[in-house]
Design a protein around this motif. Structure first.
Motif, PDB file in Angstrom:
ATOM      1  N   GLY A  22       0.798  -1.217   0.000  1.00  0.00           N
ATOM      2  CA  GLY A  22       0.000   0.000   0.000  1.00  0.00           C
ATOM      3  C   GLY A  22       0.829   1.263   0.000  1.00  0.00           C
ATOM      4  O   GLY A  22       1.916   1.332  -0.560  1.00  0.00           O
ATOM      5  N   SER A  23       0.321   2.295   0.698  1.00  0.00           N
ATOM      6  CA  SER A  23       0.893   3.628   0.561  1.00  0.00           C
ATOM      7  C   SER A  23       1.972   3.980   1.575  1.00  0.00           C
ATOM      8  O   SER A  23       2.618   5.007   1.451  1.00  0.00           O
ATOM      9  CB  SER A  23      -0.229   4.669   0.667  1.00  0.00           C
ATOM     10  OG  SER A  23      -0.924   4.525   1.892  1.00  0.00           O
ATOM     11  N   GLY A  24       2.196   3.162   2.599  1.00  0.00           N
ATOM     12  CA  GLY A  24       3.209   3.546   3.580  1.00  0.00           C
ATOM     13  C   GLY A  24       3.523   2.435   4.554  1.00  0.00           C
ATOM     14  O   GLY A  24       2.732   1.523   4.767  1.00  0.00           O
ATOM     15  N   HIS A  25       4.721   2.522   5.183  1.00  0.00           N
ATOM     16  CA  HIS A  25       5.180   1.486   6.095  1.00  0.00           C
ATOM     17  C   HIS A  25       4.287   1.389   7.329  1.00  0.00           C
ATOM     18  O   HIS A  25       3.923   0.287   7.757  1.00  0.00           O
ATOM     19  CB  HIS A  25       6.618   1.765   6.514  1.00  0.00           C
ATOM     20  CG  HIS A  25       7.144   0.796   7.534  1.00  0.00           C
ATOM     21  ND1 HIS A  25       7.501  -0.502   7.208  1.00  0.00           N
ATOM     22  CD2 HIS A  25       7.343   0.920   8.887  1.00  0.00           C
ATOM     23  CE1 HIS A  25       7.908  -1.125   8.298  1.00  0.00           C
ATOM     24  NE2 HIS A  25       7.822  -0.287   9.324  1.00  0.00           N
ATOM     25  N   SER A  26       3.914   2.525   7.918  1.00  0.00           N
ATOM     26  CA  SER A  26       3.113   2.498   9.139  1.00  0.00           C
ATOM     27  C   SER A  26       1.734   1.910   8.883  1.00  0.00           C
ATOM     28  O   SER A  26       1.206   1.148   9.694  1.00  0.00           O
ATOM     29  CB  SER A  26       2.977   3.910   9.718  1.00  0.00           C
ATOM     30  OG  SER A  26       2.350   4.782   8.789  1.00  0.00           O
ATOM     31  N   THR A  28       0.961  -0.240   6.485  1.00  0.00           N
ATOM     32  CA  THR A  28       1.143  -1.675   6.256  1.00  0.00           C
ATOM     33  C   THR A  28       1.352  -2.416   7.569  1.00  0.00           C
ATOM     34  O   THR A  28       0.788  -3.502   7.777  1.00  0.00           O
ATOM     35  CB  THR A  28       2.354  -1.911   5.326  1.00  0.00           C
ATOM     36  OG1 THR A  28       2.131  -1.230   4.088  1.00  0.00           O
ATOM     37  CG2 THR A  28       2.554  -3.388   5.053  1.00  0.00           C
ATOM     38  N   ALA A  29       2.152  -1.853   8.459  1.00  0.00           N
ATOM     39  CA  ALA A  29       2.404  -2.487   9.755  1.00  0.00           C
ATOM     40  C   ALA A  29       1.112  -2.627  10.550  1.00  0.00           C
ATOM     41  O   ALA A  29       0.873  -3.654  11.205  1.00  0.00           O
ATOM     42  CB  ALA A  29       3.430  -1.675  10.543  1.00  0.00           C
ATOM     43  N   ARG A  31      -1.970  -2.784   9.304  1.00  0.00           N
ATOM     44  CA  ARG A  31      -2.813  -3.802   8.661  1.00  0.00           C
ATOM     45  C   ARG A  31      -2.322  -5.207   9.004  1.00  0.00           C
ATOM     46  O   ARG A  31      -3.128  -6.093   9.318  1.00  0.00           O
ATOM     47  CB  ARG A  31      -2.799  -3.593   7.142  1.00  0.00           C
ATOM     48  CG  ARG A  31      -3.580  -2.378   6.686  1.00  0.00           C
ATOM     49  CD  ARG A  31      -3.466  -2.164   5.189  1.00  0.00           C
ATOM     50  NE  ARG A  31      -4.266  -1.022   4.755  1.00  0.00           N
ATOM     51  CZ  ARG A  31      -4.292  -0.540   3.528  1.00  0.00           C
ATOM     52  NH1 ARG A  31      -3.523  -1.097   2.593  1.00  0.00           N
ATOM     53  NH2 ARG A  31      -5.046   0.493   3.213  1.00  0.00           N
ATOM     54  N   ARG A  32      -1.015  -5.399   8.967  1.00  0.00           N
ATOM     55  CA  ARG A  32      -0.460  -6.715   9.295  1.00  0.00           C
ATOM     56  C   ARG A  32      -0.793  -7.085  10.745  1.00  0.00           C
ATOM     57  O   ARG A  32      -1.226  -8.217  11.035  1.00  0.00           O
ATOM     58  CB  ARG A  32       1.048  -6.709   9.080  1.00  0.00           C
ATOM     59  CG  ARG A  32       1.694  -8.028   9.477  1.00  0.00           C
ATOM     60  CD  ARG A  32       3.143  -8.113   9.070  1.00  0.00           C
ATOM     61  NE  ARG A  32       3.608  -9.487   9.161  1.00  0.00           N
ATOM     62  CZ  ARG A  32       4.649  -9.967   8.517  1.00  0.00           C
ATOM     63  NH1 ARG A  32       5.345  -9.173   7.714  1.00  0.00           N
ATOM     64  NH2 ARG A  32       4.995 -11.235   8.650  1.00  0.00           N
ATOM     65  N   SER A  33      -0.600  -6.143  11.643  1.00  0.00           N
ATOM     66  CA  SER A  33      -0.879  -6.387  13.057  1.00  0.00           C
ATOM     67  C   SER A  33      -2.347  -6.728  13.278  1.00  0.00           C
ATOM     68  O   SER A  33      -2.678  -7.629  14.051  1.00  0.00           O
ATOM     69  CB  SER A  33      -0.495  -5.155  13.876  1.00  0.00           C
ATOM     70  OG  SER A  33      -0.892  -5.291  15.215  1.00  0.00           O
ATOM     71  N   THR A  34      -3.236  -6.019  12.572  1.00  0.00           N
ATOM     72  CA  THR A  34      -4.677  -6.262  12.711  1.00  0.00           C
ATOM     73  C   THR A  34      -5.038  -7.674  12.254  1.00  0.00           C
ATOM     74  O   THR A  34      -5.755  -8.404  12.949  1.00  0.00           O
ATOM     75  CB  THR A  34      -5.474  -5.232  11.899  1.00  0.00           C
ATOM     76  OG1 THR A  34      -5.186  -3.918  12.385  1.00  0.00           O
ATOM     77  CG2 THR A  34      -6.967  -5.488  11.999  1.00  0.00           C
ATOM     78  N   ILE A  35      -4.542  -8.050  11.092  1.00  0.00           N
ATOM     79  CA  ILE A  35      -4.846  -9.389  10.557  1.00  0.00           C
ATOM     80  C   ILE A  35      -4.330 -10.472  11.490  1.00  0.00           C
ATOM     81  O   ILE A  35      -5.050 -11.411  11.858  1.00  0.00           O
ATOM     82  CB  ILE A  35      -4.232  -9.556   9.149  1.00  0.00           C
ATOM     83  CG1 ILE A  35      -4.896  -8.591   8.160  1.00  0.00           C
ATOM     84  CG2 ILE A  35      -4.367 -11.004   8.661  1.00  0.00           C
ATOM     85  CD1 ILE A  35      -4.193  -8.483   6.819  1.00  0.00           C
TER      86      ILE A  35
END
Length: 329
Positions: A22-26, A28-29, A31-35
């Motif tokens: 997506g648009s940025g590291h924070s 993405t982090a 989203r990954r944490s949520t999943i």
């Protein structure tokens, strides 16, 4: 040969997630944490790959599809319609079960199948989803879930992607990108359509093929949505028009009144598109679910019914809490 979709996954089936950076590291982090946190709380095994380079998306999706198939698991795409398309393509080839966590601008595919746009809710409902075979469109050897096109529309998508990188991802940016393309000089496309053994010639700015009820309803072509529900695709081709005509076409689409515009629209199961030999055109720019590429001529559009084993979402967390418990007798 009939297609037999995969059966329901077992309750503890591992989940293999392909996440677009997506648009940025924070972002993405998060989203990954949520999943991972929602799946961990449910006691489900999760294998997650973050795609930082778009050029590697297909290879990563293919590898994850093979892993999901071998483990009797579920392949999941987290991203916009383009990401979902690429991962779904590999799911169809591998014959594995497919799930969606929509994270794009329009999310037509996810919204059509009732998948929540909130990420945590989407993961939660995925855990309670059931397999439903859904149709996909095929353009030559590339599947599409929402739409595919040739002509002016792929150029519009390229402009929209350029503007997104400059101004951010939003529907307003997408609309103004379309206006810019409409105001530029453009050539009309001369094509020959072959359907059911009959040929006819067509002159148009673009040929748009839809496979999504929600998108067709949104632009005002709801009279053809039943065709998609009945295993067909829908073609829409504006008749020749100038810049002002194209602007009017955009406004009608935005207002949900495309059926009042000067367009030709019809349903089909298989359609071959050729260009006159005098053009000497061997390849043409095409778009499938927002991803632009070039393909060799002729182009063939066709429908594949029930070929994607989609996890259709169960109740959201809120809905699950509202279901009354049945007392033991």
């Amino acid at each position: 040969m009939p297609f037999n979709p995969p059966s329901e996954p077992r309750p503890d089936a591992p989940i293999f997630v392909v996440l677009n950076a997506g648009s940025g590291h924070s972002e993405t982090a998060l989203r990954r944490s949520t999943i991972e946190s929602v799946l961990a709380a449910a006691g489900r095994s999760c294998h997650l790959e973050v795609v930082d380079d778009p050029e590697r998306l297909q290879a990563i999706a293919r590898g994850m599809a093979q892993q999901a198939l071998a483990a009797n698991g579920i392949l999941v795409a987290a991203g916009g319609d383009g990401t979902i398309n690429t991962v779904a393509h590999e799911a169809v080839l591998a014959g594995c079960i497919f799930g969606v966590l929509p994270q794009g601008t329009f999310n037509y595919f996810g919204r059509t199948h009732g998948i929540p746009e909130d990420l945590a809710e989407a993961v939660y409902s995925l855990l309670r989803a059931k397999v439903r075979p859904v149709q996909v469109g095929l353009l030559n050897n590339k599947i599409f879930l929402v739409n595919a096109s040739v002509g002016l529309y792929p150029k519009l998508l390229e402009e929209r992607e350029h503007d997104k990188r400059q101004y951010g991802r939003s529907r307003v940016v997408a609309f103004f990108s379309a206006i810019k393309i409409a105001l530029r000089p453009h050539r009309h496309l001369r094509i020959t359509l072959e359907q059911d053994g009959k040929e006819r010639r067509l002159r148009t700015t673009t040929l748009f093929v839809g496979n999504n009820r929600l998108q067709l309803e949104q632009v005002g072509m709801d009279g053809l949505t039943e065709a998609v529900e009945e295993g067909q695709l829908v073609a829409i081709a504006p008749r020749p028009m100038g810049k002002l005509g194209l602007l009017g076409l955009l406004l009608r689409g935005l207002l949900g009144r495309l059926k009042d515009a000067d367009v030709e629209a019809f349903a089909f199961k298989r359609l071959t598109v050729r260009t006159p030999a005098v053009y000497g055109r061997k390849r043409m720019k095409v778009a499938a679910d927002g991803e632009v590429t070039t393909m060799p001529m002729p182009l063939e559009f066709r429908v594949l019914e029930g070929r994607l084993a989609l996890m259709v979402q169960g109740p959201s967390r809120k809905e699950a809490r509202e279901v009354p418990e049945v007392e033991a007798s």
